[in-house]
Design a protein around this motif. Sequence first.
Motif, PDB file in Angstrom:
ATOM      1  N   UNK A  89     -21.021  -4.609   4.586  1.00  0.00           N
ATOM      2  CA  UNK A  89     -21.205  -4.410   3.146  1.00  0.00           C
ATOM      3  C   UNK A  89     -20.211  -5.229   2.327  1.00  0.00           C
ATOM      4  N   UNK A  90     -19.091  -5.573   2.922  1.00  0.00           N
ATOM      5  CA  UNK A  90     -18.053  -6.308   2.194  1.00  0.00           C
ATOM      6  C   UNK A  90     -18.276  -7.818   2.212  1.00  0.00           C
ATOM      7  N   UNK A  91     -19.291  -8.284   2.939  1.00  0.00           N
ATOM      8  CA  UNK A  91     -19.548  -9.725   3.066  1.00  0.00           C
ATOM      9  C   UNK A  91     -20.594 -10.187   2.068  1.00  0.00           C
ATOM     10  N   UNK A  92     -20.447 -11.419   1.634  1.00  0.00           N
ATOM     11  CA  UNK A  92     -21.456 -12.044   0.764  1.00  0.00           C
ATOM     12  C   UNK A  92     -22.649 -12.472   1.609  1.00  0.00           C
ATOM     13  N   UNK A  93     -22.374 -13.158   2.726  1.00  0.00           N
ATOM     14  CA  UNK A  93     -23.419 -13.616   3.642  1.00  0.00           C
ATOM     15  C   UNK A  93     -22.839 -13.671   5.050  1.00  0.00           C
ATOM     16  N   UNK A  94     -23.698 -13.459   6.038  1.00  0.00           N
ATOM     17  CA  UNK A  94     -23.303 -13.595   7.437  1.00  0.00           C
ATOM     18  C   UNK A  94     -24.358 -14.422   8.152  1.00  0.00           C
ATOM     19  N   UNK A 230     -19.146 -15.145   5.162  1.00  0.00           N
ATOM     20  CA  UNK A 230     -18.725 -15.603   3.841  1.00  0.00           C
ATOM     21  C   UNK A 230     -18.296 -14.391   3.030  1.00  0.00           C
ATOM     22  N   UNK A 231     -17.000 -14.340   2.695  1.00  0.00           N
ATOM     23  CA  UNK A 231     -16.474 -13.195   1.959  1.00  0.00           C
ATOM     24  C   UNK A 231     -16.753 -13.331   0.463  1.00  0.00           C
ATOM     25  N   UNK A 232     -16.536 -12.248  -0.248  1.00  0.00           N
ATOM     26  CA  UNK A 232     -16.731 -12.243  -1.702  1.00  0.00           C
ATOM     27  C   UNK A 232     -15.443 -12.720  -2.373  1.00  0.00           C
ATOM     28  N   UNK A 233     -15.142 -13.993  -2.197  1.00  0.00           N
ATOM     29  CA  UNK A 233     -13.924 -14.560  -2.755  1.00  0.00           C
ATOM     30  C   UNK A 233     -12.720 -14.259  -1.880  1.00  0.00           C
ATOM     31  N   UNK A 234     -11.541 -14.731  -2.315  1.00  0.00           N
ATOM     32  CA  UNK A 234     -10.311 -14.526  -1.547  1.00  0.00           C
ATOM     33  C   UNK A 234      -9.977 -13.046  -1.387  1.00  0.00           C
ATOM     34  N   UNK A 239     -11.110  -7.125   2.873  1.00  0.00           N
ATOM     35  CA  UNK A 239     -12.137  -6.088   2.976  1.00  0.00           C
ATOM     36  C   UNK A 239     -13.007  -6.299   4.211  1.00  0.00           C
ATOM     37  N   UNK A 240     -13.369  -7.554   4.476  1.00  0.00           N
ATOM     38  CA  UNK A 240     -14.184  -7.857   5.657  1.00  0.00           C
ATOM     39  C   UNK A 240     -13.426  -7.501   6.926  1.00  0.00           C
ATOM     40  N   UNK A 241     -12.163  -7.898   7.008  1.00  0.00           N
ATOM     41  CA  UNK A 241     -11.362  -7.611   8.198  1.00  0.00           C
ATOM     42  C   UNK A 241     -11.223  -6.103   8.408  1.00  0.00           C
ATOM     43  N   UNK A 242     -11.000  -5.378   7.317  1.00  0.00           N
ATOM     44  CA  UNK A 242     -10.857  -3.921   7.418  1.00  0.00           C
ATOM     45  C   UNK A 242     -12.138  -3.273   7.920  1.00  0.00           C
ATOM     46  N   UNK A 243     -13.277  -3.736   7.411  1.00  0.00           N
ATOM     47  CA  UNK A 243     -14.558  -3.154   7.805  1.00  0.00           C
ATOM     48  C   UNK A 243     -14.866  -3.432   9.272  1.00  0.00           C
ATOM     49  N   UNK A 244     -14.600  -4.643   9.729  1.00  0.00           N
ATOM     50  CA  UNK A 244     -14.856  -4.979  11.135  1.00  0.00           C
ATOM     51  C   UNK A 244     -13.894  -4.217  12.047  1.00  0.00           C
ATOM     52  N   UNK A 245     -12.634  -4.139  11.652  1.00  0.00           N
ATOM     53  CA  UNK A 245     -11.657  -3.385  12.450  1.00  0.00           C
ATOM     54  C   UNK A 245     -12.066  -1.918  12.592  1.00  0.00           C
ATOM     55  N   UNK A 264     -11.696  -7.878  19.504  1.00  0.00           N
ATOM     56  CA  UNK A 264     -12.084  -9.160  18.918  1.00  0.00           C
ATOM     57  C   UNK A 264     -10.897 -10.116  18.801  1.00  0.00           C
ATOM     58  N   UNK A 265      -9.789  -9.774  19.396  1.00  0.00           N
ATOM     59  CA  UNK A 265      -8.620 -10.651  19.526  1.00  0.00           C
ATOM     60  C   UNK A 265      -8.199 -11.242  18.178  1.00  0.00           C
ATOM     61  N   UNK A 266      -7.957 -10.372  17.209  1.00  0.00           N
ATOM     62  CA  UNK A 266      -7.476 -10.835  15.906  1.00  0.00           C
ATOM     63  C   UNK A 266      -8.540 -11.359  14.982  1.00  0.00           C
ATOM     64  N   UNK A 267      -9.786 -11.352  15.400  1.00  0.00           N
ATOM     65  CA  UNK A 267     -10.893 -11.797  14.556  1.00  0.00           C
ATOM     66  C   UNK A 267     -11.574 -10.578  13.905  1.00  0.00           C
ATOM     67  N   UNK A 268     -12.249 -10.800  12.776  1.00  0.00           N
ATOM     68  CA  UNK A 268     -12.479 -12.080  12.081  1.00  0.00           C
ATOM     69  C   UNK A 268     -11.201 -12.626  11.445  1.00  0.00           C
ATOM     70  N   UNK A 269     -11.102 -13.927  11.482  1.00  0.00           N
ATOM     71  CA  UNK A 269      -9.949 -14.592  10.889  1.00  0.00           C
ATOM     72  C   UNK A 269     -10.415 -15.761  10.043  1.00  0.00           C
ATOM     73  N   UNK A 270      -9.553 -16.180   9.151  1.00  0.00           N
ATOM     74  CA  UNK A 270      -9.915 -17.270   8.252  1.00  0.00           C
ATOM     75  C   UNK A 270     -10.154 -18.558   9.038  1.00  0.00           C
ATOM     76  N   UNK A 271     -10.918 -19.438   8.436  1.00  0.00           N
ATOM     77  CA  UNK A 271     -11.331 -20.664   9.104  1.00  0.00           C
ATOM     78  C   UNK A 271     -10.120 -21.494   9.541  1.00  0.00           C
TER      79      UNK A 271
END
Length: 435
Positions: A89-94, A230-234, A239-245, A264-271
């Motif tokens: 829910x916190x992602x713009x697109x996956x 793709x997150x909803x901005x910086x 929020x994405x990391x928290x939701x996946x965790x 997930x070994x520290x993922x999701x992580x920034x590009x």
Amino acid sequence: MLKTYLKQAWELLKQNKLFSSLYIVGTGLSIAMTMVIAIVYYVRIAPVYPETNREYTLVVKTAQMTKEKNMQAAMLSYAMLKEWMYTLKSAELVTGVYSPWGNNSSYIQQSETEEEVPVQVKYTDENFFGVFPLTFLDGKPFTEADRRSSIRNAVLTDSYARQLFGTTQGVVGKVISLNYTDVKIVGIVRGGSYLTPDSYAQLYLPYSCMDGYDKKGRLWGIGAYRAYILSKGKDGIADVKTEVDELVRKYNAAGGDDNWKIDLVGQPETYWRNTFRTFQNQNIDWTKVIGTFAGIAFVLLFVPALNLSGMISARMERRLPEMGVRKAFGANRGLLLKQVLWENLVLSGLGALLGLVVAWIALVISGHNTFSLFESYPSGVPEGADASLGMDMLFAPAVFVVAVLFCLLLNVLSALIPAWQSLRRPITASLNEQK
């Protein structure tokens, strides 16, 4: 005053042609090597076409599952992509990219010439063109309905369309044979470079066209997918990391799949962070990363600075009588030091221009070979793939900023100490110095 400094610097350059030439070439080679590294890492982590959303994109490329002393790691399963990633829910697109194991060579069969043309295919979903905004020159992307129905509608790059048909006009709607199976072209995009491998392909198809794309493996989380979020901005990255965790925590707390735990070994992580992973199933060794860059800085900055400072020190010895006369007429040490720094800055600036040109030429000629030098496990460019450097890669503003900063730093390190030591001498000593 600045105009006077520059004029004096230009006159000294003409009077000491050998010194000036050696200084410019030495500076240029140092800056050229620095710019090559700067451009390589700029292409890897900066927003370049078509990966212009890198700043807001998170990646999940590996899942690791453990049970007691057993451990297995691979890419994500279709189940995880569908049940976890697509539902964020916190992602713009996956978007998910399917990369099955084994020989995945693909060919286009041309009926007119009976020739097989190699093609780089990426099996993905309709969201791919939102996460990686490829520019459509004609047609449109395949749709969610196409993916759900396993319809073989494909998107071609403009360069590959020209390779097959000699043009990009009138290609949409044509049917081609991919591995002896008919595929309909629904869109033409401006292609990227193989130097951006997460988005690069010559042909894009729904992953549902592949047999076994949704096959369940022995372990729930292990499969052949990579997810790009793709997150909803910086602000949305956390929020994405928290939701996946939280999804991982709930799965493991419930006992997982037959008591297998997922990590997930520290993922999701920034590009940009993912760029520095040597192994996807291991955390980043920041000590090694920092040590590598420190070593590069020492070799490309401090070693040349020491050599150049020796040259400047020798020149300052010859200019002591001149400095003594100027001191006698009221010039203070700070004014003279400023003049010396500006003189050397002119030489460093010319060296920087030479270095940039050399770096551009070297990168254009060497292409992917230079980029592979900085990879832990380099691989060659597949047959027919385009590994060219775009204008946004070579002439990026950030690269110019690095060149300017490096030029200033090299100038200060190489000129400041020898000039300061020479100017500390008394007026009498300077006046009595023999030329």
